[in-house]
Design an enzyme around this catalytic site. Structure first.
Site, short mmCIF file in Angstrom:
data_model
loop_
_atom_site.label_atom_id
_atom_site.label_comp_id
_atom_site.label_asym_id
_atom_site.label_seq_id
_atom_site.Cartn_x
_atom_site.Cartn_y
_atom_site.Cartn_z
N HIS A 24 -6.49 0.57 -9.64
CA HIS A 24 -5.64 -0.40 -8.93
C HIS A 24 -4.38 0.28 -8.39
CE1 HIS A 24 -3.85 -4.48 -8.33
NE2 HIS A 24 -2.73 -3.81 -8.52
N GLU A 25 -3.68 1.00 -9.26
CA GLU A 25 -2.42 1.62 -8.82
C GLU A 25 -2.68 2.71 -7.78
OE1 GLU A 25 0.03 -0.07 -9.61
OE2 GLU A 25 -0.89 -1.17 -11.25
N ASN B 211 4.49 3.25 -7.58
CA ASN B 211 5.44 4.06 -6.83
C ASN B 211 4.74 5.22 -6.11
OD1 ASN B 211 7.60 2.70 -8.49
ND2 ASN B 211 6.62 3.97 -10.06
N MET C 217 2.90 0.66 -12.35
CA MET C 217 3.64 0.54 -11.08
C MET C 217 3.20 1.63 -10.13
SD MET C 217 5.73 -1.04 -9.26
CE MET C 217 6.04 -0.56 -7.57
N GLU D 222 -1.17 -7.30 -3.54
CA GLU D 222 -1.77 -7.45 -4.86
C GLU D 222 -3.15 -8.10 -4.83
OE1 GLU D 222 -0.78 -5.86 -7.21
OE2 GLU D 222 1.33 -5.46 -6.81
#
Length: 877
Positions: free
Chosen positions: A300-301, A268, A266, A323
């Site tokens: 990616h994150e 954040n 994730m 995404e």
């Protein structure tokens, strides 16, 4: 009693929020079973909005509620149906809500929960409403200040988004930390982590000279396995500066690895939370695939910092805005770090395995869906992988320079905003002076376009005419489709194996061009084509389509040997193999013994012997199409015939090339120190591809070769490759190898997931009994998503023979486990159901049993929205 249908949320009903919350101050007093959260919200009515305020609030006890320091009377608010409604609020005011929540019992792993004693949050998509009352939607951006208080002994580490501005000790052995995030963000990007964690630290200097402190936090004892993730992070930061001109914007970047997580990771803001399997790696515990996944997902994150965080989604229908774009970026990053052709092949394999079936089934939906019941169900291959292909097509249309111009305008226009897919395409169009309205159909239509190609060569006129027709099959809710924009990369391969010059309407286009298909049917004529060429079509998989082309086996074999585009060369072999396997399956249906085509076997031999090709590429060529992909080409899937035909072809390849396979294998055996680089990984990939074919020969010598590799391998890649062959082929030494593996790795959660999955995917007849027995293993837990995915999910999604066994026991098992899991973790439970949704593709007996399993799930009392939506859509006509 049957569960009632949840309400449907529609894109067409979108309205902007009636209130803004420019600032949010949270104080979180952590306790395992009774955490107290105080949320202080600065609230402003927007453009004469409604007089009442409604906040999302799930699974919490309301302790106090104040407006501007005065308690709200009980008759002035309602808390029901997961909403907190307050009547007659002022235009501007400060709302203070104090609530109690129970992280320990939060098995949904949404909101605030505990994982192995560590407090952790997961707020995407709608988890923040389980932490504090809030307007929990992505188009409401707020600046957060977060004070965390906790026991110092059990939670020495206190983390949230942004910068640490204050910390200190409190009474009774507690301490506190205050974090402030200077950037406005939606609630789904909020994060908090607290626990007894170790960490590794590093530093990255941005191109403007700012020093950024980097930390990766892990459970104690795992520090030595986080180094590759740290190096991947630094490579990601440097690459994003060089390729996209995007620089990190804070002075600290934290990553936390936790054992229990519904997703992979994730993004954040400044505090990425990862499933530990995508952070922890060393040669002993991780395969080459694990290292590549870590590099990709860490990238990616991190890339989300701009494409997702600084610019976010207006609503969840726009999920692919962040995404799809970020998957494209991580694919490009991995391609630059490793082998670009092999990466493209791997991505297309994944697309065909996951997204094409989705597009062809009852759960088909556009890249930008127009409705949903539960947003968690739309974290799909269509939104992610097909969304990335849509971005890649834009890149193909505009070129690298034009695409980067569009990206710069997109960031300039929308930094700090919540926007839509249309806003992104508009930036691309405006930056390049292009009309992309026709292209936007990709966002609105479900289904995989099918492009049929017919060719006519006129040797006297020296012309080649191609007639191309596109058609997208009907999907649920979309019976009729419009033609889409398809960039079809193409080359003409001459009889000498070289690319021929391309000339169209007097224009010289070099030796490769992109044809733009926009109509149902189009023709194009190539001039100066004296000899009949072979067509190299959809090079690099320039569009996510199914290509229908009448092409003989001789031409397929020629392209396997000579096509200058690596993807197209691999594709020629895959389609040749698929055609051959379908023919072998038909012969089985007639009661005949299937025979392999000698020309195909010879063509594979040429590739194997071609030392001029990259090892990793040759490994891809040796891998036959999967059983699932072959089934996708059949009107009625015959899992047993598919398996038999594929095993027969593997044995034929092994018998024909035994000596060469063995020599290639032996030449790549090495005791060199393991390195997770592309070159070594390619050698291991080819070595193990050869071993897989050798194992198919069924000889005692190759069985012993496999057993010895399992026993003596000095890295997890080779060890797992051998154990997969022992288990999948029922070879001598299987049980001993599995027992030894468990004994060695039983304390390592990530490695034990491999042990579960390798047994769950075996085509042996005892697999379902083995899976049930494994569920009783002390290492397994239904409360741990990774374990569920490794055992139950792998059995259902990656074992077509045993999941689809004729007695229906596999279907009953999946329904039983889905219902049980739905009570604990609806999000993970819903993702198990997918394989049952393919019931229309099977024979009548299996169809009826699969439908019965879905109906059993749907009839469950108090079924979650997550599972209701998937099961009901799977059954819909």
């Amino acid at each position: 009693m049957k569960t009632e249908q949840p309400p449907v949320i529609r894109l067409s009903d979108y309205t902007a929020p009636a209130f803004a919350i420019p600032r949010t101050a949270l104080t979180v007093d952590l306790d395992p079973t009774r955490t107290i959260v105080e949320a202080v919200l600065e609230v402003e009515r927007v453009d004469g909005g409604a007089p009442s305020l409604t906040l999302d609030a799930e699974g919490m006890e309301l302790l106090a509620l104040e407006i501007d320091g005065t308690s709200v009377p009980e008759d002035a608010y309602r808390m029901e149906d997961d909403k907190l409604s307050i009547a007659e609020v002022p235009e501007r005011f400060t709302l203070t809500a104090r609530v109690a929540i129970d992280p320990q019992s939060n098995t949904r792993l949404e909101g605030l929960y505990r994982s192995n004693g560590v407090f952790c949050t997961q707020c995407e998509a709608e988890g923040f409403r389980r932490i504090a009352p809030f307007i929990d939607r992505p188009d409401l951006l707020s600046r957060y200040s977060v004070t965390i208080r906790a026991d110092k002994k059990t939670c020495p580490v206190l983390l949230s988004n942004g910068n640490l501005v204050e910390s200190g000790d409190l009474d009774d052995g507690r301490h506190y930390a205050v974090w402030e995030d200077p950037f406005p963000k939606p609630a789904y990007l909020f994060a908090l982590v607290a626990g007894d964690l170790a960490w590794i630290a590093d530093r990255f200097t941005t191109r403007s000279g700012r020093a950024v402190d980097l930390r990766i936090h892990v459970e104690h004892g795992n520090e030595g396995r986080a180094g590759y993730a740290m190096e991947s992070l630094k490579r990601s930061m440097a690459w994003d500066e060089e390729r996209f001109g995007l620089e990190y914007d804070l002075d600290i970047f934290n990553i936390v690895a936790v054992s229990d997580f519904n997703m992979g990771a994730m993004e954040n803001k400044s505090l990425n939370v990862f499933n530990a399997k995508y952070i922890l790696a060393d040669p002993e515990s991780a395969t080459d695939g694990d290292f590549a996944a870590i590099e990709s997902i860490v990238g990616h994150e991190y890339f989300h910092n701009w494409t997702g965080n600084r610019i976010t989604c207006r609503d969840w229908f726009q999920l692919s805005l962040k995404e799809g774009l970020t998957v494209f970026r991580d694919q490009e990053f991995s391609a630059d770090m490793r082998s670009r052709p092999v990466k493209r092949i791997q991505d297309v394999r994944m697309l065909r395995a996951r997204q094409f079936p989705e597009d062809a089934g009852p759960l088909a939906h556009p890249v930008r869906p127009d409705s949903y019941m539960e947003i968690n169900n739309f974290y799909t291959a269509t939104v992610y992988e097909k969304g990335a292909e849509v971005i890649r097509m834009l890149h193909a249309l505009l070129g690298e320079e034009g695409f980067q111009k569009g990206m710069r305008l997109y960031v300039e226009r929308h930094d700090g905003q919540a926007v839509t897919c249309d806003d992104f395409v508009a930036a691309m169009a405006d930056a390049n002076g292009r009309d992309l309205d026709h292209f936007k159909r990709w966002y609105a239509q479900a289904g995989t376009p099918e492009v049929t190609v017919e060719s006519h060569h006129d040797p006297e006129a020296e012309t080649l005419t191609l007639t191309l027709a596109q058609m997208t099959p009907p999907t649920p809710g979309q019976p009729k489709k419009q033609p889409v924009t398809i960039p079809l990369a193409l080359a003409l391969i001459g009889p000498d194996g070289r690319e021929m010059p391309i000339r169209i309407e007097g224009e010289d286009r070099g030796t490769e061009t992109v044809l733009l298909l926009t109509e149902d049917r189009q023709s194009v004529t190539f001039e100066g084509v004296a000899e009949r060429p072979r067509l190299s079509l959809n090079r690099g998989f320039s569009a996510p389509i199914r290509l229908n082309q009448r092409i003989g086996r001789e031409d397929r074999a020629f392209l396997m040997a000579h096509d200058t585009d690596p993807f197209a060369r691999w594709e020629a072999g895959q389609q040749y193999a698929c055609d051959l396997l379908l023919e072998m399956i038909e012969s089985l249906g007639r009661g005949e013994t299937p025979k392999a085509d000698p020309a195909f076997i010879e063509a594979i031999g040429h590739t194997l012997a071609n030392n001029g090709l990259d090892d990793a590429f040759r490994a891809q060529v040796l891998a036959l199409p999967t059983e699932e992909y072959i089934g996708e080409q059949m009107k009625i899937v015959d899992v047993d015939a598919i398996h038999t035909a594929r095993e027969t072809l593997k044995r034929a390849l092994a018998d024909a090339h035994y000596d060469r396979l063995l020599a290639t294998y032996q030449a790549r055996r090495s005791n060199e120190a393991f390195a997770p680089d592309a070159e070594q990984a390619g050698r291991r990939a080819l070595k193990n591809a050869c071993l897989a074919l050798l194992a198919a020969s069924g000889t005692a010598d190759t069985a012993e070769l496999v057993r010895l590799q399992a026993e003596t391998a000095n890295n997890m890649t080779d060890r797992m490759a051998a154990i997969m062959l022992l288990t999948g082929n029922g070879l001598p030494g299987r049980d001993e190898a599995l027992a030894a593996f468990r004994e060695r790795w039983k304390e390592d959660e990530q490695v034990m997931d491999k042990w579960f999955a390798v047994q769950a995917t075996s085509p042996e007849a005892d697999t379902l009994d083995r899976v049930r027995k494994l569920m009783q293993d002390p290492v397994f837990s239904m409360r741990k998503p990774n374990k569920v995915r490794a055992l139950i999910g792998a059995f259902a999604a990656a074992n077509p023979v045993q999941f689809n066994r004729a007695d229906g026991a596999g279907y009953d098992f999946l329904a039983e486990q889905t219902i049980a899991l739905d009570r604990l973790n609806p999000q993970v439970a819903a993702r198990l159901i997918g394989p049952l949704g393919h019931w229309r593709r099977f024979d009548e007996t299996r169809r009826d049993m699969m439908k019965a399993a879905l109906e059993r799930i749907l009839a469950t009392k108090d079924l979650s929205r997550d599972c209701y939506e998937i099961a009901s859509k799977a059954l819909a006509d």
